[in-house]
Design an enzyme around this catalytic site. Structure first.
Site, PDB file in Angstrom:
ATOM      1  N   ASP A   9       0.842  -1.201   0.000  1.00 45.15           N
ATOM      2  CA  ASP A   9       0.000   0.000   0.000  1.00 45.15           C
ATOM      3  C   ASP A   9       0.872   1.244   0.000  1.00 45.15           C
ATOM      4  OD1 ASP A   9      -2.724  -0.967   0.158  1.00 45.15           O
ATOM      5  OD2 ASP A   9      -2.156  -1.795   2.086  1.00 45.15           O
ATOM      6  N   GLU A  10       0.324   2.314  -0.531  1.00 45.69           N
ATOM      7  CA  GLU A  10       1.031   3.582  -0.548  1.00 45.69           C
ATOM      8  C   GLU A  10       0.127   4.678  -0.013  1.00 45.69           C
ATOM      9  OE1 GLU A  10       1.760   5.253  -4.425  1.00 45.69           O
ATOM     10  OE2 GLU A  10       0.142   4.101  -5.299  1.00 45.69           O
TER      11      GLU A  10
END
Length: 850
Positions: A534-535
């Site tokens: 995830d970012e």
């Protein structure tokens, strides 16, 4: 404004008469206020006229009623703040007394406006204008608390989680009932969702009605099974075990599940032969009066054969009709994901789930060990991860713990805190391996990493204070010169690892090596590490450490996350470990920079990103596991109703029937059975198409834990719908049309055999009813669904979602009576269902004459 650390507070002056407890010391005075303050939360309107400047709003209120008596120390004035958790963004607070600010994430703070006066017995209504919608009581967080300078923070007693003695589940008694369907069910007329009232449930249950189990009850359903005439297979006098090609230890848990004395006369021969021609995890079972034979190609298959035998034997009171079974799984990955990061669930709960997974032939346990809200695994080289990152309490500077997100409360003693020791984790991996289950550890990164970041900042502070500057910086996960402003989807401003600094990769290596060592100690080598992938949009833009890396990647900081994933995946591959991640982050990588062996979990919603992500990443040659929220996110509610627990951003209701009907091998075809998030039929296009020869690796259930604070809630949210997912992972959905590239599907498409689905559901529902007692013996507090009911012409009719469930009813002021069929009633009626052991009940529902 006088500060309490960086979280701040305002002076509180209290006007009112002197009170009997006038000499109470400062801490006792705060304790008395926390004990006597009434606190009520109410969702007022999901479709209000928004104040000017706001859009997409809803209105909720907090009503505070002060005690009639207040300690003089408060009456004279004190620095006081009220903290509460609220997961939606709050655009505006309306109060003549209070100012508001968001601290970080879901932690909110109310402080008195300068000069404000609170009077004993006074009632104050605070309007909360939130973004989006508020569709369930279950997403309200408990443990609002008071803070005053120089005193211990105290939970407002009215907001504590209490356990309902009948259901065994948390009861948020400070949250007002949600009864106004017109204002609270949806955001707009285009949303066709309706609450599953008892009357609607009655119709739904009648359409899906099934008989109690009979015949073969094995779950998941075997590929081929038949009962035969002849003398019974009598297990009551014990067995005489003979093993060929397998050690007893490799099948010991399955033998224990059979629960049969091994000094008896009935032969039980278990043979494992890799050249038998049986598929991996498959088995042949032949049980006759003169003996039982199980043949498999591996120990997992032999264990599955024993588990099937155990289920059937328990149902037939250990005297079976002769039976033959030939069986093998549909998919090699049949998984369960458990989020320990948001709210902790410990070793014993996990071990219980491991046994339940084995009973129903699930073989992958995906443990989510770290999140913004908590780090849950001991890493000996980095002790702060567990010491600091596993606890949430009121410590504004976060020197000893994290902020008390998700209603954790201020004292750090709540059950949502905690971590797995290395010994705990080794025991879990060992127990799972003994049952043919692979443990997949998950440490989400580079986003969702706030717990790790805070813990490593405390490590940095400790070593820097000792003059060990280089050692202090070795695992620091941020660039201190980074001035980037961003906000994650969960509203954090500081939750993303800096992917441009060597310390981040040193940290990843240290954590992975520690986990690999634990797996080695358990005798089950680490095969897959899930890095989340995830970012956080907007991170690193102003990080000096990232300046060169951004320039090398098209001057776009968003390109740094794919480079991070590619680098970590390559490093893992060099260690002999497969990288796994969520499909959104993984999809942004360059396949040419990734190892060939990759696991990706597809979590796009069925009517939006699921097919695009699944087919794209299948076509890359990766191992694709469907984690689609409409079918596999078991933190979603079972039904669209404000009293059903769980988040609802992806689906208003994921019940066992919807999970059972899922067609993994033809994703577009699911449009025939499943409407979109607004309960509207919506077609699904097959774009991009799946290349010939590509097939998914499996399916997986996910339980995210934001609203799941107790182990009983874990059980409730998982069971029985996890049984439906187990069935779909093992057995083909016979109503599925063959996948043909480019074909789209619409609601009730005739190519989907709904008659076959109905028939198979009735068989499955009967077999589920046979699992209630075994689940209870394992200690699993499965969901007891409330009954369907209606009153027509003074006659009460009731039914249940699954066969064999006890229903009880009572008229106003009466006693609970077992429902045996239509009965005359004189007024409104309350109803509930009971668990098989009668120790728990469903939530109570009420019906009246139309």
């Amino acid at each position: 404004m006088r500060g309490i650390g960086w979280m701040g507070a305002l002076a509180l002056s209290v006007a009112g008469p002197a009170v009997a407890q006038g000499n109470a010391p400062p801490q006792a005075a705060l304790d008395q206020l926390a004990a006597g303050l009434d606190y009520r939360f109410e969702v007022v309107d999901n479709r209000p006229v928004c104040p000017e400047g706001l859009a997409n709003c809803f209105l909720a209120t907090i009503t505070l009623t002060l005690p009639e008596q207040l300690p003089p120390s408060l009456r004279k004035g004190a620095d006081l703040s009220l903290y509460f958790s609220f997961v939606n963004p709050l655009d505006r607070i309306e109060s003549d007394l209070f100012d508001y600010r968001n601290i970080n994430g879901d932690v909110q703070q109310l402080t008195l406006k300068p000069g404000a006066v609170l009077r004993p017995g006074a009632r104050h209504v605070i309007k909360l204008w939130g973004v989006g919608s508020h569709l369930s009581r279950a997403v309200v967080m408990p443990n609002a608390y008071l803070v005053a300078e120089g005193r211990q923070a105290r939970v407002i007693a009215a907001t504590r989680d209490t356990i309902d003695p009948d259901t065994g589940l948390p009861a948020l008694r400070f949250v007002a009932p949600m009864t106004d369907a017109a204002r609270l069910t949806s955001k707009s007329d285009s949303d066709k969702t309706v609450w599953l009232t008892p009357e609607r449930a009655f119709v739904q249950n009648a359409e899906r009605a099934a008989a109690p189990a009979s015949g073969i009850v094995i779950l998941p359903r075997p590929s081929h099974a038949a009962q035969h005439d002849g003398a019974v297979v009598d297990l009551t006098k014990g067995i005489r075990l003979t093993l060929t090609g397998v050690d007893r230890a490799a099948i010991a848990p399955a033998l224990a599940a059979l629960g049969t004395d091994e000094t008896g006369a009935l032969p039980l021969r278990v043979r494992v032969d890799p050249t038998s021609g049986i598929a991996p995890e498959g088995y042949r079972l032949d049980a006759r009066a003169d003996g039982i034979a199980i043949t498999a190609a591996d120990a997992a298959g032999a264990s599955h054969g024993l588990r099937s035998l155990a289920q059937q034997a328990a149902f037939e009171q250990r005297k079976l009709r002769p039976i033959t079974v030939e069986d093998a799984p549909l998919y090699p990955h049949r998984g369960l994901h458990l989020d320990l990061g948001r709210n902790f669930h410990g070793r014993d709960q996990i071990l219980k789930l491991v046994e339940a997974m084995a009973a129903y032939k699930l073989n992958k346990l995906h443990l989510h060990l770290a999140e913004d809200e908590g780090w849950r695994i001991e890493i000996p080289a980095l002790p702060e991860l567990a010491q600091i990152g596993s606890v949430r309490c009121h410590d504004p500077a976060e020197k000893t713990c994290l902020l008390p997100q998700l209603g954790a409360g201020p004292d750090g003693k709540s059950g949502v805190n905690g971590y797995l020791t290395t010994a705990d984790y080794v025991e879990i991996v060992r127990a799972a391996a003994a049952r043919g289950i692979e443990v997949i550890p998950s440490i989400d990164m580079p986003g969702h990493s706030r717990a790790a970041i805070v813990a490593m900042e405390r490590r940095h502070d400790r070593l820097a204070a000792a003059g060990k500057r280089a050692e202090a910086d070795a695992y620091r996960l941020i660039d201190p010169a980074d001035t980037t402003k961003y906000r994650s989807i969960q509203h954090y401003t500081d939750n993303t690892l800096n992917v441009c600094i060597p310390a981040t990769y040193r940290f990843v290596d240290t954590v992975v090596d520690a986990l690999a060592a634990m797996h080695g100690a358990a005798g089950a080598p680490l095969k897959t590490f899930h890095l989340g992938a995830d970012e956080t949009a907007g991170a690193w833009v102003n990080s000096p450490a990232c300046k060169a890396m951004i320039a090398e990647n098209g001057s776009d900081a968003r390109n740094l996350t794919p480079r991070f994933i590619e680098r970590v995946a390559t490093t893992l591959a060099a260690k002999g470990i497969r990288a796994g991640g969520w499909s959104d982050g993984m999809g942004h990588t360059d396949p040419a920079r990734m190892p060939a062996n990759v696991l990706t979990n597809i979590w796009g919603v069925l009517h939006t990103g699921a097919i695009r992500e699944a087919h794209d990443q299948l076509n890359r040659g990766w191992d694709v596991v469907l984690s689609i929220p409409d079918l596999g996110y078991f933190d979603m509610p079972y039904a669209p109703h404000p009293d059903e627990g769980g988040y609802y951003w992806a689906s208003r209701g994921v019940d066992s029937h919807q999970v059972f009907g899922f067609m993994p091998d033809n994703l577009p075809a699911n449009a025939a059975l499943i409407p979109n998030i607004s309960a509207q039929p919506q077609s699904i296009e097959d774009k991009p198409i799946r290349e010939p020869g590509r097939r998914i690796t499996g399916i997986q259930a996910q339980l995210w834990s934001e609203t799941v604070r107790t182990d009983a809630q874990v059980d409730y949210m998982l069971f029985p719908r996890l049984l439906a997912l187990a069935e779909r992972g093992w057995t083909a959905a016979r109503w599925t049309p063959a996948y043909r590239p480019g074909q789209s599907y619409a609601w009730h498409d005739p190519r989907v055999d709904r008659a076959a689905l109905s028939a198979e559901w009735r068989d499955f529902a009967g077999r589920v009813s046979a699992q209630f007692a075994p689940l209870e013996r394992m200690g699993v507090a499965y969901r007891v669904a409330p009954p369907g009911a209606r009153i027509i012409g003074g006659t009460l009719e009731a039914n249940s979602d699954l066969p064999g469930v006890i229903i009880e009813y009572r008229e106003r002021g009466g006693k609970w009576t077992r429902y045996g069929g239509p009965v005359t009633v004189r007024g409104p009626v309350e109803l509930r269902t009971r668990s098989a052991d009668a120790r728990r009940s469903s939530r109570i529902v009420a019906v009246s004459a139309p």
